[in-house]
Design a protein around this motif. Structure first.
Motif, PDB file in Angstrom:
ATOM      1  N   ARG A  46       0.847  -1.195   0.000  1.00  0.00           N
ATOM      2  CA  ARG A  46       0.000   0.000   0.000  1.00  0.00           C
ATOM      3  C   ARG A  46       0.880   1.242   0.000  1.00  0.00           C
ATOM      4  NH1 ARG A  46      -2.685  -3.158   3.885  1.00  0.00           N
ATOM      5  NH2 ARG A  46      -4.849  -3.705   3.369  1.00  0.00           N
TER       6      ARG A  46
ATOM      7  N   SER B 269      -6.105   1.131   4.480  1.00  0.00           N
ATOM      8  CA  SER B 269      -7.347   1.002   3.739  1.00  0.00           C
ATOM      9  C   SER B 269      -7.064   0.448   2.335  1.00  0.00           C
ATOM     10  CB  SER B 269      -8.048   2.362   3.635  1.00  0.00           C
ATOM     11  OG  SER B 269      -7.247   3.256   2.873  1.00  0.00           O
ATOM     12  N   GLU B 270      -8.113   0.001   1.668  1.00  0.00           N
ATOM     13  CA  GLU B 270      -8.016  -0.610   0.340  1.00  0.00           C
ATOM     14  C   GLU B 270      -7.147  -1.872   0.409  1.00  0.00           C
ATOM     15  OE1 GLU B 270      -7.455   2.306  -2.893  1.00  0.00           O
ATOM     16  OE2 GLU B 270      -7.557   3.843  -1.319  1.00  0.00           O
ATOM     17  N   ASN B 271      -6.976  -2.512  -0.723  1.00  0.00           N
ATOM     18  CA  ASN B 271      -6.250  -3.778  -0.749  1.00  0.00           C
ATOM     19  C   ASN B 271      -4.766  -3.584  -1.020  1.00  0.00           C
ATOM     20  OD1 ASN B 271      -8.601  -5.334  -0.347  1.00  0.00           O
ATOM     21  ND2 ASN B 271      -9.082  -5.271  -2.526  1.00  0.00           N
ATOM     22  N   SER B 272      -3.971  -4.500  -0.479  1.00  0.00           N
ATOM     23  CA  SER B 272      -2.543  -4.508  -0.759  1.00  0.00           C
ATOM     24  C   SER B 272      -2.335  -4.880  -2.228  1.00  0.00           C
ATOM     25  CB  SER B 272      -1.842  -5.524   0.145  1.00  0.00           C
ATOM     26  OG  SER B 272      -0.464  -5.594  -0.125  1.00  0.00           O
ATOM     27  N   ASP B 273      -1.431  -4.173  -2.901  1.00  0.00           N
ATOM     28  CA  ASP B 273      -1.196  -4.348  -4.339  1.00  0.00           C
ATOM     29  C   ASP B 273      -0.133  -5.420  -4.567  1.00  0.00           C
ATOM     30  OD1 ASP B 273      -0.656  -4.163  -7.032  1.00  0.00           O
ATOM     31  OD2 ASP B 273      -0.563  -1.976  -7.069  1.00  0.00           O
TER      32      ASP B 273
ATOM     33  N   ASP C  86      -2.097  -7.438   4.132  1.00  0.00           N
ATOM     34  CA  ASP C  86      -3.273  -8.287   3.898  1.00  0.00           C
ATOM     35  C   ASP C  86      -2.994  -9.782   3.973  1.00  0.00           C
ATOM     36  OD1 ASP C  86      -4.867  -6.097   3.642  1.00  0.00           O
ATOM     37  OD2 ASP C  86      -5.077  -6.190   1.471  1.00  0.00           O
TER      38      ASP C  86
ATOM     39  N   ARG D 181      -3.737 -12.373   6.041  1.00  0.00           N
ATOM     40  CA  ARG D 181      -4.643 -12.458   7.193  1.00  0.00           C
ATOM     41  C   ARG D 181      -5.156 -13.865   7.482  1.00  0.00           C
ATOM     42  NH1 ARG D 181      -6.848  -9.641   3.025  1.00  0.00           N
ATOM     43  NH2 ARG D 181      -8.553 -10.685   1.907  1.00  0.00           N
TER      44      ARG D 181
ATOM     45  N   SER E 124      -5.064 -16.192   1.879  1.00  0.00           N
ATOM     46  CA  SER E 124      -4.345 -14.980   1.452  1.00  0.00           C
ATOM     47  C   SER E 124      -2.839 -15.201   1.472  1.00  0.00           C
ATOM     48  CB  SER E 124      -4.722 -13.789   2.342  1.00  0.00           C
ATOM     49  OG  SER E 124      -4.439 -14.042   3.704  1.00  0.00           O
TER      50      SER E 124
END
Length: 323
Positions: free
Chosen positions: A175, A182-186, A206, A208, A212
């Motif tokens: 990120r 916030s938002e998703n890890s790229d 992310d 988790r 994942s």
């Protein structure tokens, strides 16, 4: 089997699951608990180079380790190459960690406001100076942890500079600093860094659960995974992910029993290493009771307690009432 060995400098681990350095979380007791659950490498909370050089007692305590806490890394935060070098030399001599990491990814305002953490990524020159300053004087391998930038090419430029300056590994949080959590890890950005470098690259952000973790390893091709917020109050996540990567099967567990056992072990480790007064116990108790039956009521009552054993008895009493 996807759980590969990880080699950073001369340190080789039996697996590739790492505990992220987290402020107010990864004290010695918590690191040991995660290690007992399968973490292969742990990092201390970030330690301010300035505070350490000023002999701040809390900062010195953050580097506390034990023979069971091996291999481990100490993470430093700062913006002055000279002060970071001096602090790193002290750490190398005093704590003898396997790795010394430089925080170049923290997005907290109080950190970037002083030009540290992810603020360092705004200056390629400073990034190179810091890493080369440390690798030039330390016997201990140096690693770094960064966040991605808006431009993939700028992220890759930073990553290349860190490798050229002599770092032994790089952790990439997927990120940007302004995204915080916030938002998703790229994962695409992390994969690009992995493909660019020859040193080990660790994926962070992310991770988790079992799926994942597997997806991040498969997609990025990274050498290891660093788990952060998902481990807070949940050190068992390392055992779950390790088991899944090794066998393809999920571990069946009783969350209520497991989290209480982990919290009891955590309290015992805090007492063993005399860390109770330097730990925000209520905050940790909130994490360890997350998701339990009646957790809201438990947390309300915990707020009135200061003693760890009293907190454990409260949780046990509540569980008995429920069942």
């Amino acid at each position: 089997m996807k759980l590969n060995k990880l080699k950073i400098g001369k340190t080789e681990t039996s697996g590739n699951l790492l505990l992220a350095p987290m402020a107010d979380v990864t004290n010695l007791a918590f690191r040991l608990l995660c290690r007992q659950n399968g973490a292969d490498l742990t990092y201390t909370e970030m330690i301010s180079a300035d505070a350490l050089l000023n002999e701040n007692r809390k900062s010195i305590l953050k580097g506390l380790s034990s023979p069971e806490d091996r291999p481990f890394g100490v993470q430093l935060v700062g913006s002055s190459p000279e002060k970071l070098r001096e602090a790193a030399l002290f750490i190398e001599d005093e704590y003898k960690p396997e790795l010394i990491d430089v925080n170049m990814g923290c997005p907290a305002k109080r950190i970037i406001g002083t030009g540290c953490g992810s603020a360092l990524l705004n200056s390629q020159k400073l990034v190179y100076e810091i890493i080369s300053e440390l690798t030039g004087v330390l016997k201990t391998p140096v690693t770094a942890k960064i966040r991605i930038l808006r431009s993939e090419e700028k992220t890759l430029e930073i990553a290349r500079l860190i490798e050229e300056a002599g770092a032994s590994a790089l952790t990439v949080h997927g990120r940007r600093a302004e995204q915080m959590y916030s938002e998703n890890s790229d994962l695409t950005a992390i994969r690009a860094v992995k493909q660019e470098l020859s040193i080990p690259v660790i994926a962070n952000g992310d991770i988790r659960d079992e799926e994942s973790a597997e997806a991040a390893l498969d997609f990025t091709g990274c050498d290891g995974l660093m788990i952060g917020r998902a481990a807070m109050g949940n050190p068992f996540i390392f055992r779950r992910i390790r088991h899944y990567l090794e066998t393809g099967e999920r571990l069946e567990l009783d969350r209520q029993v497991r989290q209480l056992e982990d919290f009891e072990n955590y309290i015992a480790l805090l007492e063993k290493y005399d860390l109770q007064t330097s730990t925000n116990l209520r905050m940790h108790a909130h994490w360890f009771t997350k998701g339990l039956h009646g957790s809201r009521q438990i947390r309300e009552k915990i707020n009135n307690l200061k003693d760890g054993k009293a907190m454990i008895e409260l949780i046990k009493d509540f569980s008995r009432e429920k069942y």
